[in-house]
Enzyme design. Structure first.
Site, PDB file in Angstrom:
ATOM      1  N   THR A  95     -65.900 -20.532  27.888  1.00 30.21           N
ATOM      2  CA  THR A  95     -66.300 -19.374  26.815  1.00 30.21           C
ATOM      3  C   THR A  95     -67.229 -18.783  26.746  1.00 30.21           C
ATOM      4  O   THR A  95     -68.257 -19.009  28.031  1.00 30.21           O
ATOM      5  CB  THR A  95     -66.972 -20.777  25.553  1.00 30.21           C
ATOM      6  N   LYS A 170     -64.322 -18.290  19.023  1.00 32.81           N
ATOM      7  CA  LYS A 170     -64.609 -19.290  19.575  1.00 32.81           C
ATOM      8  C   LYS A 170     -66.339 -19.744  19.507  1.00 32.81           C
ATOM      9  O   LYS A 170     -66.622 -21.166  19.203  1.00 32.81           O
ATOM     10  CB  LYS A 170     -64.577 -19.482  21.400  1.00 32.81           C
ATOM     11  N   LYS A 238     -74.977 -23.555  25.866  1.00 36.56           N
ATOM     12  CA  LYS A 238     -75.441 -21.808  25.505  1.00 36.56           C
ATOM     13  C   LYS A 238     -74.458 -21.063  24.642  1.00 36.56           C
ATOM     14  O   LYS A 238     -74.552 -20.261  24.121  1.00 36.56           O
ATOM     15  CB  LYS A 238     -74.282 -21.938  26.713  1.00 36.56           C
TER      16      LYS A 238
HETATM   17  N1  LIG Z   1     -65.745 -29.612  29.153  1.00 33.93           N
HETATM   18  C1  LIG Z   1     -64.841 -28.537  27.096  1.00 33.93           C
HETATM   19  O1  LIG Z   1     -64.541 -29.896  26.167  1.00 33.93           O
HETATM   20  C2  LIG Z   1     -64.837 -27.471  26.822  1.00 33.93           C
HETATM   21  C3  LIG Z   1     -65.332 -26.269  27.982  1.00 33.93           C
HETATM   22  N2  LIG Z   1     -65.010 -25.378  27.564  1.00 33.93           N
HETATM   23  C4  LIG Z   1     -65.522 -24.532  28.029  1.00 33.93           C
HETATM   24  O2  LIG Z   1     -64.943 -23.885  29.476  1.00 33.93           O
HETATM   25  C5  LIG Z   1     -65.364 -23.935  30.454  1.00 33.93           C
HETATM   26  C6  LIG Z   1     -65.564 -24.920  31.199  1.00 33.93           C
HETATM   27  O3  LIG Z   1     -65.952 -25.713  30.563  1.00 33.93           O
HETATM   28  P1  LIG Z   1     -65.895 -27.560  31.632  1.00 33.93           P
HETATM   29  O4  LIG Z   1     -64.500 -27.108  32.756  1.00 33.93           O
HETATM   30  O5  LIG Z   1     -66.075 -28.279  30.731  1.00 33.93           O
HETATM   31  O6  LIG Z   1     -67.316 -26.931  32.735  1.00 33.93           O
HETATM   32  P2  LIG Z   1     -67.361 -27.202  33.777  1.00 33.93           P
HETATM   33  O7  LIG Z   1     -68.931 -27.063  34.327  1.00 33.93           O
HETATM   34  O8  LIG Z   1     -67.041 -29.048  34.837  1.00 33.93           O
HETATM   35  O9  LIG Z   1     -66.840 -26.621  35.129  1.00 33.93           O
HETATM   36  C7  LIG Z   1     -67.233 -25.312  35.208  1.00 33.93           C
HETATM   37  C8  LIG Z   1     -66.424 -24.544  36.613  1.00 33.93           C
HETATM   38  O10 LIG Z   1     -66.976 -23.315  37.074  1.00 33.93           O
HETATM   39  C9  LIG Z   1     -67.654 -23.251  37.854  1.00 33.93           C
HETATM   40  N3  LIG Z   1     -68.670 -22.439  38.707  1.00 33.93           N
HETATM   41  C10 LIG Z   1     -69.828 -22.714  37.390  1.00 33.93           C
HETATM   42  N4  LIG Z   1     -70.388 -21.375  37.879  1.00 33.93           N
HETATM   43  C11 LIG Z   1     -70.244 -20.607  39.079  1.00 33.93           C
HETATM   44  C12 LIG Z   1     -69.824 -19.682  39.681  1.00 33.93           C
HETATM   45  N5  LIG Z   1     -71.238 -18.887  39.794  1.00 33.93           N
HETATM   46  N6  LIG Z   1     -69.642 -18.960  40.749  1.00 33.93           N
HETATM   47  C13 LIG Z   1     -67.401 -19.814  40.325  1.00 33.93           C
HETATM   48  N7  LIG Z   1     -67.763 -20.488  39.498  1.00 33.93           N
HETATM   49  C14 LIG Z   1     -68.488 -21.038  39.029  1.00 33.93           C
HETATM   50  C15 LIG Z   1     -67.683 -24.549  38.799  1.00 33.93           C
HETATM   51  O11 LIG Z   1     -67.506 -24.816  40.472  1.00 33.93           O
HETATM   52  P3  LIG Z   1     -68.380 -25.675  41.380  1.00 33.93           P
HETATM   53  O12 LIG Z   1     -67.191 -27.208  40.939  1.00 33.93           O
HETATM   54  O13 LIG Z   1     -68.739 -25.153  42.181  1.00 33.93           O
HETATM   55  O14 LIG Z   1     -69.503 -26.537  40.377  1.00 33.93           O
HETATM   56  C16 LIG Z   1     -66.073 -25.066  38.021  1.00 33.93           C
HETATM   57  O15 LIG Z   1     -65.046 -25.340  38.730  1.00 33.93           O
HETATM   58  C17 LIG Z   1     -67.258 -23.887  29.254  1.00 33.93           C
HETATM   59  O16 LIG Z   1     -67.368 -22.228  29.081  1.00 33.93           O
HETATM   60  C18 LIG Z   1     -66.959 -24.083  28.776  1.00 33.93           C
HETATM   61  O17 LIG Z   1     -67.875 -23.539  27.654  1.00 33.93           O
HETATM   62  C19 LIG Z   1     -64.367 -25.244  26.322  1.00 33.93           C
HETATM   63  C20 LIG Z   1     -63.476 -26.372  25.206  1.00 33.93           C
HETATM   64  C21 LIG Z   1     -63.844 -27.323  25.875  1.00 33.93           C
HETATM   65  O1  LIG Z   2     -66.059 -26.026  23.356  1.00 36.72           O
HETATM   66  C1  LIG Z   2     -65.919 -26.640  23.067  1.00 36.72           C
HETATM   67  C2  LIG Z   2     -64.756 -27.946  22.917  1.00 36.72           C
HETATM   68  O2  LIG Z   2     -64.811 -29.140  22.611  1.00 36.72           O
HETATM   69  O3  LIG Z   2     -63.982 -27.402  22.152  1.00 36.72           O
END
Ligand SMILES: NC(=O)C1=CN([C@@H]2O[C@H](COP(=O)(O)OP(=O)(O)OC[C@H]3O[C@@H](n4cnc5c(N)ncnc54)[C@H](OP(=O)(O)O)[C@@H]3O)[C@@H](O)[C@H]2O)C=CC1
Ligand SMILES: O=CC(=O)O
Length: 290
Positions: A95, A170, A238
């Site tokens: 996102t 989104k 965010k």
């Molecule tokens: N969780 C949810 O319910 C939902 C989330 N989203 C969106 O999906 C995305 C991921 O969410 P989610 O999985 O929950 O987040 P997490 O915080 O669980 O995971 C984030 C991921 O991004 C990686 N990351 C962060 N910073 C960097 C960087 N500088 N370089 C490389 N890798 C990086 C992390 O790596 P590392 O493990 O090394 O920290 C990890 O793999 C977000 O944009 C979120 O808004 C969308 C729908 C639903």
């Molecule tokens: O981005 C979060 C979700 O639940 O969708």
């Protein structure tokens, strides 16, 4: 079909695991490489850099935390751009805002690659169950080629046209969700502080026109002050921030979303950013006790 997968956070882990379960060959990378181990146990291959994944796979999906992570994985050393070339497809399902997505699109297509943005609606459980809603835009041929994978990850894939439209859709959806969550949290605290049962409020809401899976799913744990992270609060904040910027650009007044953003910021300042976004109720409780 072989798929590369960058980012194994809450969403990326569930989504790549699903692809493996459905017979896709998956090659994974995560910044913290140890998070790849569980996927490898389930049959995934692992690479040490995003560039290596792109070199190995014709289609690579990324699910990263925010705009700066999405840009870093593409533009930094050993990043996607080093190996993207004619015929290769890159699908960013993080996102982010439209500007970030457009920057990535320009860089990928500038090297002959193809780009789709595909942020998803739905949280940890829908990701585990393959029930996400995919909001895709960009290269139509890549979108169509990716449908077998999208059908495993989601229950419906929208194709929204030019790059930027997926990101914007989104952000609109999550602006509504964050505002609803904040109003819900205020209602639960108000019920409690005014001598009512917050559990009874859940029953009342569930029987009327406002019933929805979010109130039903999160309400009972919010009343017990339990917030195991499915959608981390820092990501919801965010999304509020990016949605408010979209409102600025389009001169759309959004006082409700702005107030909700303040509550999520307050919750972050209380150290709750890594908990589920429903922990915003703690910011409401805190302000009521001020
Ligand atoms: N969780 C949810 O319910 C939902 C989330 N989203 C969106 O999906 C995305 C991921 O969410 P989610 O999985 O929950 O987040 P997490 O915080 O669980 O995971 C984030 C991921 O991004 C990686 N990351 C962060 N910073 C960097 C960087 N500088 N370089 C490389 N890798 C990086 C992390 O790596 P590392 O493990 O090394 O920290 C990890 O793999 C977000 O944009 C979120 O808004 C969308 C729908 C639903
Ligand atoms: O981005 C979060 C979700 O639940 O969708």
């Amino acid at each position: 079909m072989e798929i590369g997968f960058l980012g194994l956070g809450i969403m990326g882990k569930a989504m790549s695991m699903n692809l493996l379960k459905h017979g896709f060959k998956v090659t994974v990378w995560n910044r913290t490489l140890s998070k790849c181990d569980e996927l490898v146990e389930h049959g995934a291959s692992v690479c040490e850099t995003p560039a290596q994944v792109i070199k190995k796979c014709n289609i690579t999906i990324a699910v990263l935390s925010d705009p700066s992570a999405a840009l870093s994985v593409v533009f930094d050393k050993d990043g996607v751009l080093e190996q993207i070339c004619e015929g290769k497809g890159y699908i960013d399902m993080s996102t982010v805002d439209a500007e970030t997505s457009l920057k990535i699109n320009q860089a990928i297509t500038g090297k002959g690659g193809r780009f789709v943005e595909g942020p998803v609606s739905g949280s940890k459980k829908p990701a585990e169950d393959g029930q996400l809603i995919i909001l895709a835009a960009g290269d139509k041929a890549l979108f169509e080629e990716s449908i077998p994978a999208f059908d495993v990850l989601g229950k419906k894939s929208f194709y929204l046209g030019e790059v930027g439209n997926g990101a914007k859709m989104k952000l609109v959806v999550n602006m509504v969700m964050g505002s609803m969550m904040n109003a819900f949290a205020e209602g639960l605290v108000l019920a409690d502080k005014s001598g009512l049962s917050a559990d009874t409020l859940l029953d009342v809401l569930d029987l009327g026109a406002m019933t929805n899976p979010m109130f039903k799913g999160k309400g009972p744990s919010m009343n017990k002050s339990s917030y195991p992270p499915a959608f981390p609060l820092k990501h919801q904040q965010k999304d509020m921030r990016l949605a408010l910027a979209l409102g600025d650009e389009n001169a759309v007044s959004m006082p409700v979303a702005a107030a909700a953003n303040e509550a999520f910021k307050k919750a972050r300042s209380l150290g709750l950013g890594d908990l589920d976004f429903s922990a915003v109720i703690e910011a409401v409780r805190f302000s009521k006790e001020d």
